[in-house]
Design an enzyme around this catalytic site. Structure first.
Site, PDB file in Angstrom:
ATOM      1  N   GLY A  12       8.911  79.307  16.526  1.00 38.37           N
ATOM      2  CA  GLY A  12       9.879  79.362  17.622  1.00 38.37           C
ATOM      3  C   GLY A  12      10.093  77.972  18.195  1.00 38.37           C
ATOM      4  O   GLY A  12       9.854  76.958  17.537  1.00 38.37           O
ATOM      5  N   LYS A 120       0.280  81.690  25.161  1.00 36.62           N
ATOM      6  CA  LYS A 120       0.020  81.885  26.587  1.00 36.62           C
ATOM      7  C   LYS A 120       0.192  83.351  26.950  1.00 36.62           C
ATOM      8  O   LYS A 120       1.298  83.858  27.001  1.00 36.62           O
ATOM      9  CB  LYS A 120       0.941  80.976  27.411  1.00 36.62           C
ATOM     10  CG  LYS A 120       0.580  79.506  27.191  1.00 36.62           C
ATOM     11  CD  LYS A 120       1.513  78.518  27.832  1.00 36.62           C
ATOM     12  CE  LYS A 120       0.962  77.095  27.666  1.00 36.62           C
ATOM     13  NZ  LYS A 120       1.839  76.068  28.199  1.00 36.62           N
ATOM     14  N   LYS A 204      -0.191  81.180  34.731  1.00 38.29           N
ATOM     15  CA  LYS A 204       0.866  80.374  35.370  1.00 38.29           C
ATOM     16  C   LYS A 204       2.247  80.984  35.147  1.00 38.29           C
ATOM     17  O   LYS A 204       3.153  80.796  35.957  1.00 38.29           O
ATOM     18  CB  LYS A 204       0.796  78.930  34.897  1.00 38.29           C
ATOM     19  CG  LYS A 204       0.892  78.748  33.378  1.00 38.29           C
ATOM     20  CD  LYS A 204       2.259  78.340  32.931  1.00 38.29           C
ATOM     21  CE  LYS A 204       2.389  78.443  31.432  1.00 38.29           C
ATOM     22  NZ  LYS A 204       3.514  77.695  30.900  1.00 38.29           N
ATOM     23  N   ARG A 269      11.211  78.888  31.223  1.00 37.91           N
ATOM     24  CA  ARG A 269      12.133  80.020  31.047  1.00 37.91           C
ATOM     25  C   ARG A 269      11.772  81.205  31.934  1.00 37.91           C
ATOM     26  O   ARG A 269      12.643  81.981  32.305  1.00 37.91           O
ATOM     27  CB  ARG A 269      12.210  80.427  29.576  1.00 37.91           C
ATOM     28  CG  ARG A 269      10.919  80.874  28.974  1.00 37.91           C
ATOM     29  CD  ARG A 269      11.039  81.056  27.468  1.00 37.91           C
ATOM     30  NE  ARG A 269       9.713  81.042  26.873  1.00 37.91           N
ATOM     31  CZ  ARG A 269       9.480  80.882  25.588  1.00 37.91           C
ATOM     32  NH1 ARG A 269      10.459  80.698  24.752  1.00 37.91           N
ATOM     33  NH2 ARG A 269       8.257  80.898  25.121  1.00 37.91           N
TER      34      ARG A 269
END
Length: 349
Positions: A12, A120, A204, A269
């Protein structure tokens, strides 16, 4: 002695940016094999296969357009074939897909393969929190490190200066990975608190959703700074409750901690989509399709997994920011009530 073979599992935006770095370094450093494989989920782009485009034009036209990948990075559509004979596996796919990928790779890896996760997110196991690196390590039987930091992929690909953090219990593995991935503009610190580094990377994204709500509702910089600080306090509190290893405040001052939190709350994003959600009232799923070109948001899903863990432990009210993000995303709580949820934060009592 032949050089160590590297495979990037994922292609990606972030996977392609890392491929640019890893491909460049592997071509120049004698103890890495110059041929770097990159597993690509095959897609049709204007009648051509994405792997074919990458291998002829040396560009991921869908996820990292405008950036040339080194010619020694080879796109492979079969994950088992891509990882065959790899000494180092770099995992960089949306966290919801990792289970399926591990199932495919199981039993097909070399005995001494090591892995590093750039993913993440967290997983919810039978006993509560499961870190993605733990999921990979247990399923594949390989030692895992993690890499997390203030690394917006397009800026890394543009070779703009930034820092990142590798968490590795094994010092030799940490140094090897640093050598493979460090460049003059991508500076790496290695620490031993793997769990803390990875928890920062996952949590986060929840805070960034809150920061996006804040922007969409038209609150100013003071409010957003409060959201970031309260989010950081909840991240630290959560890490101290759920990490099996030691958790030191110093790790939160590395790139994986406060730096990644700031950049994600201003530029990522999750923030962008959450702002649009607050402004338009469209669903997260719809905005994902409209705004992200096939990429997935990590923040809302991580909030849901975390909420389930906190409910299980009876600790929901200790984490009002995480809980508010979950309720707005999944329980139809009006986004306008987001700030009310922070007015009685345990930090202020």
């Amino acid at each position: 002695m032949t050089g160590k073979k590297v495979c990037i599992v994922g292609s990606g935006n972030w996977g392609s940016a890392i491929a640019k770095i890893v491909g460049g370094n592997a071509a120049q450093l004698a103890h890495f094999d110059p041929r770097v494989t990159m597993w690509v989920f095959e897609e049709d782009i204007g009648g051509r296969k994405l792997t074919e485009i990458i291998n002829t034009q040396h560009e991921n036209v869908k996820y990292l357009p405008g950036h040339k990948l080194p010619p020694n990075v080879v796109a492979v559509p079969d994950v088992v074939q891509a990882a065959a004979d790899a000494d180092i596996l770099i995992f960089v796919v949306p966290h919801q897909f990792i289970g399926k990928i591990c199932d495919q790779l199981k039993g097909h890896l070399k005995a001494d393969t090591i892995g590093v996760s750039l993913i993440k997110g967290v997983d919810e196991g039978p006993k509560g929190l499961k870190l993605i690196s733990e999921v990979i390590g247990e399923r594949l039987g390989i030692p895992m490190s993690v890499l997390m930091g203030a690394n917006i992929a397009n800026e890394v690909a543009d070779e703009k200066f930034c820092e990142t953090t590798i968490g590795s219990k094994n010092q030799a593995h940490g140094q090897l990975l640093k050598e493979l991935m460090q460049t003059p503009n991508f500076r790496i610190t290695v620490v031993q608190e793997v769990d803390t580094v990875e928890i920062c990377g996952a949590l986060k994204n929840i805070v960034a959703v809150g920061a996006g709500f804040c922007d969409g509702l038209g609150f100013g910089d003071n409010t957003k700074a409060a959201v970031i600080r309260l989010g950081l306090m909840e991240m630290i509190a959560f890490a101290k409750l759920f990490c099996s290893g030691s958790v030191s405040s110093a790790t939160f001052l590395e790139s994986c901690g406060v730096a990644d939190l700031i950049t994600t709350c201003y530029g990522g994003r999750n923030r962008k989509v959450a702002e649009a959600f607050a402004r338009t009232g469209k669903s997260i799923e719809q905005l994902e399709k409209e705004m992200l070109n096939g990429q997935k948001l990590q923040g809302p899903q991580t909030a849901r997994e975390l909420h389930s863990i906190l409910q299980h432990k009876g600790m929901v009210d200790k984490f009002p920011l995480f809980t508010a993000v979950y309720k707005v995303c999944y329980e139809n709580q009006p986004v306008g009530e987001f700030i009310h949820c922070l007015q009685n934060h345990p930090e202020h009592v």
